[in-house]
Design an enzyme around this catalytic site. Sequence first.
Site, mmCIF file in Angstrom:
data_model
loop_
_atom_site.group_PDB
_atom_site.id
_atom_site.type_symbol
_atom_site.label_atom_id
_atom_site.label_comp_id
_atom_site.label_asym_id
_atom_site.label_seq_id
_atom_site.Cartn_x
_atom_site.Cartn_y
_atom_site.Cartn_z
ATOM 1 N N TYR A 143 17.483 30.314 8.725
ATOM 2 C CA TYR A 143 16.248 31.024 9.243
ATOM 3 C C TYR A 143 16.078 31.292 10.705
ATOM 4 C CZ TYR A 143 13.735 30.882 4.700
ATOM 5 O OH TYR A 143 13.424 30.994 3.559
ATOM 6 N N LYS A 167 0.858 -1.234 0.081
ATOM 7 C CA LYS A 167 -0.102 0.008 0.062
ATOM 8 C C LYS A 167 0.883 1.244 0.195
ATOM 9 C CE LYS A 167 -0.163 -0.389 5.011
ATOM 10 N NZ LYS A 167 -1.022 -0.800 6.141
HETATM 11 C C1 LIG Z 1 -0.328 -1.777 6.799
HETATM 12 C C2 LIG Z 1 -1.043 -3.183 7.182
HETATM 13 C C3 LIG Z 1 -0.162 -4.265 7.321
HETATM 14 C C4 LIG Z 1 1.167 -4.298 7.192
HETATM 15 O O1 LIG Z 1 1.689 -3.868 8.725
HETATM 16 P P1 LIG Z 1 3.408 -4.091 8.888
HETATM 17 O O2 LIG Z 1 3.366 -3.473 10.406
HETATM 18 O O3 LIG Z 1 4.025 -2.646 7.942
HETATM 19 O O4 LIG Z 1 3.919 -5.293 8.719
HETATM 20 C C5 LIG Z 1 -0.830 -5.587 7.315
HETATM 21 N N1 LIG Z 1 -2.112 -5.694 7.503
HETATM 22 C C6 LIG Z 1 -3.062 -4.517 7.417
HETATM 23 C C7 LIG Z 1 -4.368 -4.628 7.454
HETATM 24 C C8 LIG Z 1 -2.292 -3.247 7.229
HETATM 25 O O5 LIG Z 1 -3.058 -2.043 7.078
#
Ligand SMILES: *Cc1c(COP(=O)(O)O)cnc(C)c1O
Length: 344
Positions: free
Chosen positions: A242, A33
Amino acid sequence: MSTATLTVDLGALTANWSALAAMGRAEAAAVVKADAYGLGAARVGRALAKAGARTFFVAVTEEGAALRQALGPGPVIYILSGHMAGDADMLGDMDLTPILNSLDQLIRHLEALPGHPFGLQLDTGMHRLGMEPSEWTAVRDIALAQSPQLIISHLACADDLGAAMNTDQLATFRQMTAGLDCPLSLANTGGILLDRAYHFDVTRPGIGMYGGMPFEKARPVVSLDIPVIQCRDVAPGDAVGYGRAWTARRPSRIATLSAGYADGILRCLGDRAAVWADDVRCPVVGRISMDLIGIDVTDTSRDPKSVALLGPLQGIDTLADAAGTIGYEILTSMSARYTRRYLG
Ligand SMILES: *Cc1c(COP(=O)(O)O)cnc(C)c1O
Protein backbone atom coordinates in the site's frame (compact mmCIF):
# COMPACT_ATOMS: atom_id res chain seq x y z
CA MET A 1 -2.63 -24.25 7.03
CA SER A 2 -2.01 -20.54 6.70
CA THR A 3 -2.50 -19.11 10.19
CA ALA A 4 0.62 -18.30 12.15
CA THR A 5 1.60 -20.61 15.00
CA LEU A 6 2.17 -19.25 18.49
CA THR A 7 4.25 -21.69 20.52
CA VAL A 8 4.15 -21.31 24.30
CA ASP A 9 6.92 -23.08 26.18
CA LEU A 10 5.21 -23.94 29.47
CA GLY A 11 8.43 -25.50 30.79
CA ALA A 12 10.25 -22.19 30.34
CA LEU A 13 7.29 -20.32 31.85
CA THR A 14 7.17 -22.43 35.01
CA ALA A 15 10.99 -22.29 35.26
CA ASN A 16 10.77 -18.48 35.19
CA TRP A 17 8.10 -18.56 37.90
CA SER A 18 10.24 -20.87 40.05
CA ALA A 19 13.31 -18.66 39.56
CA LEU A 20 11.35 -15.58 40.69
CA ALA A 21 9.89 -17.56 43.61
CA ALA A 22 13.39 -18.62 44.69
CA MET A 23 14.54 -14.99 45.03
CA GLY A 24 13.02 -14.68 48.48
CA ARG A 25 11.10 -16.46 51.19
CA ALA A 26 7.67 -15.06 50.26
CA GLU A 27 5.02 -17.22 48.64
CA ALA A 28 5.07 -16.53 44.89
CA ALA A 29 1.58 -16.15 43.48
CA ALA A 30 1.03 -15.89 39.71
CA VAL A 31 -0.64 -13.08 37.77
CA VAL A 32 -2.67 -14.55 34.90
CA LYS A 33 -4.94 -11.62 34.05
CA ALA A 34 -5.86 -10.86 30.42
CA ASP A 35 -5.84 -14.57 29.55
CA ALA A 36 -2.34 -14.99 31.03
CA TYR A 37 -1.02 -11.98 29.09
CA GLY A 38 -2.54 -13.45 25.93
CA LEU A 39 -0.99 -16.89 26.25
CA GLY A 40 -4.04 -18.82 27.51
CA ALA A 41 -5.01 -18.68 31.20
CA ALA A 42 -6.31 -22.25 31.39
CA ARG A 43 -3.14 -23.91 30.08
CA VAL A 44 -0.79 -21.48 31.83
CA GLY A 45 -2.74 -21.69 35.10
CA ARG A 46 -2.74 -25.49 35.12
CA ALA A 47 1.00 -25.63 34.38
CA LEU A 48 1.73 -23.18 37.21
CA ALA A 49 -0.53 -25.06 39.65
CA LYS A 50 1.35 -28.26 38.81
CA ALA A 51 4.63 -26.41 39.43
CA GLY A 52 3.38 -25.44 42.90
CA ALA A 53 1.54 -22.12 42.54
CA ARG A 54 -1.34 -21.91 45.02
CA THR A 55 -2.47 -18.31 44.55
CA PHE A 56 -3.53 -16.56 41.34
CA PHE A 57 -4.50 -13.01 40.42
CA VAL A 58 -6.79 -11.99 37.56
CA ALA A 59 -8.21 -8.58 36.64
CA VAL A 60 -11.96 -9.23 36.55
CA THR A 61 -14.49 -11.68 37.95
CA GLU A 62 -15.30 -13.30 34.58
CA GLU A 63 -11.62 -14.19 34.17
CA GLY A 64 -11.65 -15.65 37.66
CA ALA A 65 -14.65 -17.85 36.86
CA ALA A 66 -12.94 -19.22 33.73
CA LEU A 67 -9.75 -19.86 35.68
CA ARG A 68 -11.65 -21.66 38.46
CA GLN A 69 -13.15 -23.95 35.84
CA ALA A 70 -9.66 -24.73 34.53
CA LEU A 71 -8.03 -25.23 37.94
CA GLY A 72 -10.83 -26.82 39.95
CA PRO A 73 -11.21 -26.25 43.69
CA GLY A 74 -8.21 -25.43 45.88
CA PRO A 75 -6.13 -22.55 44.58
CA VAL A 76 -6.99 -19.04 45.81
CA ILE A 77 -8.08 -16.76 42.95
CA TYR A 78 -7.96 -13.02 43.67
CA ILE A 79 -9.89 -10.48 41.58
CA LEU A 80 -7.93 -7.22 41.29
CA SER A 81 -10.87 -5.06 40.18
CA GLY A 82 -12.62 -6.02 43.42
CA HIS A 83 -16.32 -6.57 44.02
CA MET A 84 -18.24 -4.81 41.24
CA ALA A 85 -22.02 -4.45 41.06
CA GLY A 86 -23.56 -7.72 39.88
CA ASP A 87 -20.53 -9.86 40.80
CA ALA A 88 -21.82 -11.42 44.02
CA ASP A 89 -23.26 -14.64 42.57
CA MET A 90 -20.18 -15.40 40.49
CA LEU A 91 -17.80 -14.60 43.36
CA GLY A 92 -19.78 -16.86 45.66
CA ASP A 93 -20.45 -19.73 43.25
CA MET A 94 -16.90 -19.89 41.88
CA ASP A 95 -15.14 -19.27 45.20
CA LEU A 96 -13.33 -16.13 44.04
CA THR A 97 -11.75 -13.61 46.39
CA PRO A 98 -12.18 -9.93 45.48
CA ILE A 99 -9.49 -7.41 46.41
CA LEU A 100 -11.67 -4.54 47.66
CA ASN A 101 -10.47 -1.14 46.48
CA SER A 102 -12.78 1.34 48.20
CA LEU A 103 -15.26 1.84 51.00
CA ASP A 104 -18.05 1.38 48.43
CA GLN A 105 -16.70 -2.01 47.46
CA LEU A 106 -16.25 -3.00 51.10
CA ILE A 107 -19.87 -2.15 51.92
CA ARG A 108 -21.12 -3.92 48.80
CA HIS A 109 -19.14 -7.03 49.69
CA LEU A 110 -20.12 -7.20 53.36
CA GLU A 111 -23.79 -6.72 52.44
CA ALA A 112 -23.95 -9.12 49.50
CA LEU A 113 -21.62 -11.87 50.70
CA PRO A 114 -21.20 -11.68 54.48
CA GLY A 115 -18.46 -14.04 55.66
CA HIS A 116 -17.05 -14.52 52.13
CA PRO A 117 -13.27 -14.02 52.01
CA PHE A 118 -11.79 -10.82 50.59
CA GLY A 119 -8.54 -8.90 50.28
CA LEU A 120 -7.88 -5.17 50.35
CA GLN A 121 -5.84 -2.85 48.17
CA LEU A 122 -4.20 0.27 49.55
CA ASP A 123 -3.11 3.20 47.38
CA THR A 124 0.48 4.03 48.32
CA GLY A 125 0.93 6.66 45.61
CA MET A 126 0.13 5.19 42.22
CA HIS A 127 -3.38 6.68 42.38
CA ARG A 128 -4.97 3.96 40.29
CA LEU A 129 -6.72 1.50 42.59
CA GLY A 130 -7.03 1.10 46.34
CA MET A 131 -7.86 3.03 49.48
CA GLU A 132 -5.91 6.20 50.12
CA PRO A 133 -4.37 6.83 53.54
CA SER A 134 -7.26 9.03 54.78
CA GLU A 135 -9.94 6.57 53.57
CA TRP A 136 -7.99 3.72 55.11
CA THR A 137 -7.82 5.45 58.47
CA ALA A 138 -11.60 5.80 58.46
CA VAL A 139 -12.28 2.24 57.29
CA ARG A 140 -9.56 0.10 58.75
CA ASP A 141 -11.26 -0.94 61.98
CA ILE A 142 -14.39 -2.14 60.15
CA ALA A 143 -12.32 -3.88 57.49
CA LEU A 144 -9.91 -5.55 59.90
CA ALA A 145 -12.76 -6.82 62.07
CA GLN A 146 -13.77 -8.98 59.08
CA SER A 147 -10.28 -10.56 58.77
CA PRO A 148 -9.05 -9.80 55.24
CA GLN A 149 -7.01 -12.61 53.64
CA LEU A 150 -4.41 -10.29 52.12
CA ILE A 151 -3.57 -6.60 51.90
CA ILE A 152 -1.85 -5.46 48.72
CA SER A 153 -0.52 -2.33 47.07
CA HIS A 154 1.08 -1.83 43.66
CA LEU A 155 4.32 -0.12 42.62
CA ALA A 156 4.24 2.55 39.92
CA CYS A 157 7.96 2.49 38.99
CA ALA A 158 9.16 -1.00 39.92
CA ASP A 159 11.05 -1.44 36.63
CA ASP A 160 13.16 1.64 37.44
CA LEU A 161 15.80 0.62 39.98
CA GLY A 162 16.71 4.16 40.94
CA ALA A 163 13.24 5.67 41.26
CA ALA A 164 12.63 7.41 44.58
CA MET A 165 8.98 6.46 44.11
CA ASN A 166 9.84 2.88 45.07
CA THR A 167 11.23 3.71 48.51
CA ASP A 168 8.41 6.24 49.04
CA GLN A 169 5.76 3.62 48.30
CA LEU A 170 7.54 1.04 50.46
CA ALA A 171 7.58 3.46 53.40
CA THR A 172 3.91 4.36 52.89
CA PHE A 173 2.91 0.69 52.66
CA ARG A 174 4.78 -0.03 55.89
CA GLN A 175 3.10 2.90 57.65
CA MET A 176 -0.38 1.94 56.46
CA THR A 177 0.04 -1.69 57.55
CA ALA A 178 2.07 -1.20 60.74
CA GLY A 179 1.11 -3.62 63.48
CA LEU A 180 -1.41 -5.54 61.35
CA ASP A 181 -1.63 -9.29 61.64
CA CYS A 182 -2.52 -9.94 58.00
CA PRO A 183 -0.46 -11.23 55.04
CA LEU A 184 0.92 -8.42 52.86
CA SER A 185 1.84 -8.17 49.17
CA LEU A 186 3.55 -5.36 47.27
CA ALA A 187 5.88 -6.71 44.57
CA ASN A 188 5.19 -7.42 40.90
CA THR A 189 8.11 -8.75 38.79
CA GLY A 190 10.00 -5.46 39.02
CA GLY A 191 9.41 -5.29 42.78
CA ILE A 192 10.76 -8.82 43.27
CA LEU A 193 13.95 -7.82 41.47
CA LEU A 194 14.35 -4.51 43.38
CA ASP A 195 15.10 -5.88 46.81
CA ARG A 196 13.84 -8.44 49.31
CA ALA A 197 12.41 -5.60 51.39
CA TYR A 198 9.61 -5.40 48.80
CA HIS A 199 8.64 -9.09 49.00
CA PHE A 200 6.55 -9.21 52.24
CA ASP A 201 4.43 -12.41 52.43
CA VAL A 202 3.20 -12.88 48.85
CA THR A 203 4.80 -11.74 45.58
CA ARG A 204 2.84 -11.21 42.34
CA PRO A 205 5.01 -11.96 39.30
CA GLY A 206 3.50 -11.50 35.85
CA ILE A 207 5.70 -10.37 32.95
CA GLY A 208 8.83 -12.10 34.23
CA MET A 209 7.13 -15.51 34.06
CA TYR A 210 6.21 -14.79 30.46
CA GLY A 211 9.83 -14.04 29.58
CA GLY A 212 9.71 -10.23 29.56
CA MET A 213 11.79 -7.39 30.96
CA PRO A 214 12.75 -6.36 33.58
CA PHE A 215 13.57 -10.05 34.29
CA GLU A 216 16.76 -10.12 32.21
CA LYS A 217 17.54 -13.74 33.04
CA ALA A 218 14.11 -14.98 31.96
CA ARG A 219 13.95 -17.89 29.56
CA PRO A 220 12.04 -16.97 26.39
CA VAL A 221 8.52 -18.37 26.48
CA VAL A 222 6.90 -17.50 23.15
CA SER A 223 7.76 -17.98 19.53
CA LEU A 224 5.64 -16.95 16.59
CA ASP A 225 6.07 -18.57 13.18
CA ILE A 226 4.28 -17.09 10.18
CA PRO A 227 3.78 -19.01 6.92
CA VAL A 228 4.92 -17.59 3.58
CA ILE A 229 2.08 -17.50 1.03
CA GLN A 230 3.99 -16.42 -2.06
CA CYS A 231 7.43 -15.21 -3.24
CA ARG A 232 8.28 -13.01 -6.23
CA ASP A 233 11.18 -11.11 -7.81
CA VAL A 234 11.04 -7.33 -8.07
CA ALA A 235 13.31 -5.02 -10.05
CA PRO A 236 14.96 -1.82 -8.81
CA GLY A 237 12.28 0.90 -8.77
CA ASP A 238 9.40 -1.54 -8.14
CA ALA A 239 7.35 -0.71 -5.06
CA VAL A 240 5.77 -3.15 -2.59
CA GLY A 241 2.44 -2.80 -0.79
CA TYR A 242 0.00 0.00 0.00
CA GLY A 243 1.06 3.55 -0.79
CA ARG A 244 4.26 2.38 -2.51
CA ALA A 245 5.88 2.90 0.88
CA TRP A 246 8.99 0.81 0.00
CA THR A 247 10.85 0.73 -3.30
CA ALA A 248 13.48 -1.84 -4.30
CA ARG A 249 17.00 -0.46 -4.77
CA ARG A 250 18.44 -3.76 -6.00
CA PRO A 251 16.94 -6.80 -7.71
CA SER A 252 15.05 -8.26 -4.74
CA ARG A 253 13.10 -11.33 -3.71
CA ILE A 254 9.93 -10.50 -1.77
CA ALA A 255 7.92 -12.96 0.33
CA THR A 256 4.35 -12.27 1.42
CA LEU A 257 3.43 -13.55 4.90
CA SER A 258 0.05 -14.69 6.18
CA ALA A 259 -0.43 -12.31 9.14
CA GLY A 260 -1.02 -8.59 9.59
CA TYR A 261 -2.19 -5.84 11.88
CA ALA A 262 -5.47 -7.69 12.45
CA ASP A 263 -3.30 -10.23 14.30
CA GLY A 264 -1.87 -7.59 16.59
CA ILE A 265 1.30 -7.06 14.54
CA LEU A 266 1.37 -3.31 14.97
CA ARG A 267 1.21 -1.37 11.69
CA CYS A 268 3.86 1.06 12.94
CA LEU A 269 6.40 -1.81 12.75
CA GLY A 270 6.26 -1.50 8.94
CA ASP A 271 9.55 0.28 8.42
CA ARG A 272 11.36 -0.92 11.53
CA ALA A 273 10.86 -4.62 12.12
CA ALA A 274 12.42 -7.76 10.71
CA VAL A 275 11.63 -11.46 10.84
CA TRP A 276 14.05 -14.38 10.78
CA ALA A 277 14.29 -17.14 8.19
CA ASP A 278 16.41 -19.55 10.21
CA ASP A 279 19.42 -17.30 10.95
CA VAL A 280 18.89 -14.78 8.14
CA ARG A 281 17.36 -11.43 9.09
CA CYS A 282 14.64 -10.42 6.62
CA PRO A 283 13.43 -6.80 6.96
CA VAL A 284 9.74 -6.01 6.68
CA VAL A 285 9.21 -3.99 3.52
CA GLY A 286 6.35 -1.57 2.90
CA ARG A 287 3.25 -1.17 5.01
CA ILE A 288 1.84 -3.97 7.09
CA SER A 289 -1.61 -4.87 5.71
CA MET A 290 -4.54 -6.25 7.68
CA ASP A 291 -3.67 -9.88 6.93
CA LEU A 292 -0.41 -9.69 4.98
CA ILE A 293 3.19 -8.57 5.43
CA GLY A 294 5.92 -8.19 2.81
CA ILE A 295 9.50 -9.13 3.71
CA ASP A 296 12.80 -9.01 1.83
CA VAL A 297 14.17 -12.56 1.48
CA THR A 298 16.88 -11.67 -1.08
CA ASP A 299 19.65 -12.80 1.27
CA THR A 300 18.21 -16.25 2.01
CA SER A 301 19.61 -19.25 0.15
CA ARG A 302 16.11 -20.50 -0.73
CA ASP A 303 12.53 -19.29 -0.30
CA PRO A 304 11.47 -19.90 3.30
CA LYS A 305 8.23 -21.79 4.02
CA SER A 306 7.76 -19.83 7.22
CA VAL A 307 9.61 -17.18 9.22
CA ALA A 308 9.84 -16.24 12.90
CA LEU A 309 8.59 -12.89 14.14
CA LEU A 310 9.29 -14.02 17.71
CA GLY A 311 11.84 -16.67 18.58
CA PRO A 312 15.36 -17.23 19.89
CA LEU A 313 16.78 -14.42 17.72
CA GLN A 314 14.08 -11.85 18.44
CA GLY A 315 12.25 -11.67 21.77
CA ILE A 316 9.18 -9.71 22.82
CA ASP A 317 11.24 -6.79 24.12
CA THR A 318 13.20 -6.38 20.86
CA LEU A 319 9.94 -6.24 18.96
CA ALA A 320 8.47 -3.90 21.59
CA ASP A 321 11.41 -1.49 21.21
CA ALA A 322 10.88 -1.42 17.44
CA ALA A 323 7.20 -0.62 17.97
CA GLY A 324 7.82 1.98 20.68
CA THR A 325 5.93 -0.06 23.26
CA ILE A 326 6.53 -2.65 26.00
CA GLY A 327 6.68 -6.46 25.99
CA TYR A 328 3.35 -6.59 27.86
CA GLU A 329 1.55 -5.00 24.88
CA ILE A 330 3.27 -7.27 22.35
CA LEU A 331 2.01 -10.30 24.30
CA THR A 332 -1.52 -9.11 24.97
CA SER A 333 -1.99 -7.98 21.35
CA MET A 334 -1.47 -11.48 20.01
CA SER A 335 -4.25 -12.68 17.84
CA ALA A 336 -6.92 -15.20 18.71
CA ARG A 337 -6.46 -16.30 15.08
CA TYR A 338 -3.04 -17.85 15.74
CA THR A 339 -2.85 -21.59 16.15
CA ARG A 340 -1.57 -22.19 19.69
CA ARG A 341 0.90 -24.92 20.52
CA TYR A 342 1.98 -25.69 24.05
CA LEU A 343 5.30 -27.33 24.91
CA GLY A 344 6.11 -28.99 28.23
C1 LIG B 1 -0.35 -6.82 36.40
C2 LIG B 1 -0.11 -6.75 37.87
C3 LIG B 1 0.94 -7.47 38.45
C4 LIG B 1 1.99 -8.18 37.65
O1 LIG B 1 2.89 -7.23 37.15
P1 LIG B 1 4.17 -7.61 36.28
O2 LIG B 1 4.86 -6.32 36.07
O3 LIG B 1 3.64 -8.19 35.01
O4 LIG B 1 4.96 -8.60 37.05
C5 LIG B 1 1.03 -7.47 39.83
N1 LIG B 1 0.14 -6.79 40.59
C6 LIG B 1 -0.87 -6.07 40.06
C7 LIG B 1 -1.80 -5.33 40.96
C8 LIG B 1 -1.03 -6.02 38.68
O5 LIG B 1 -2.02 -5.29 38.15
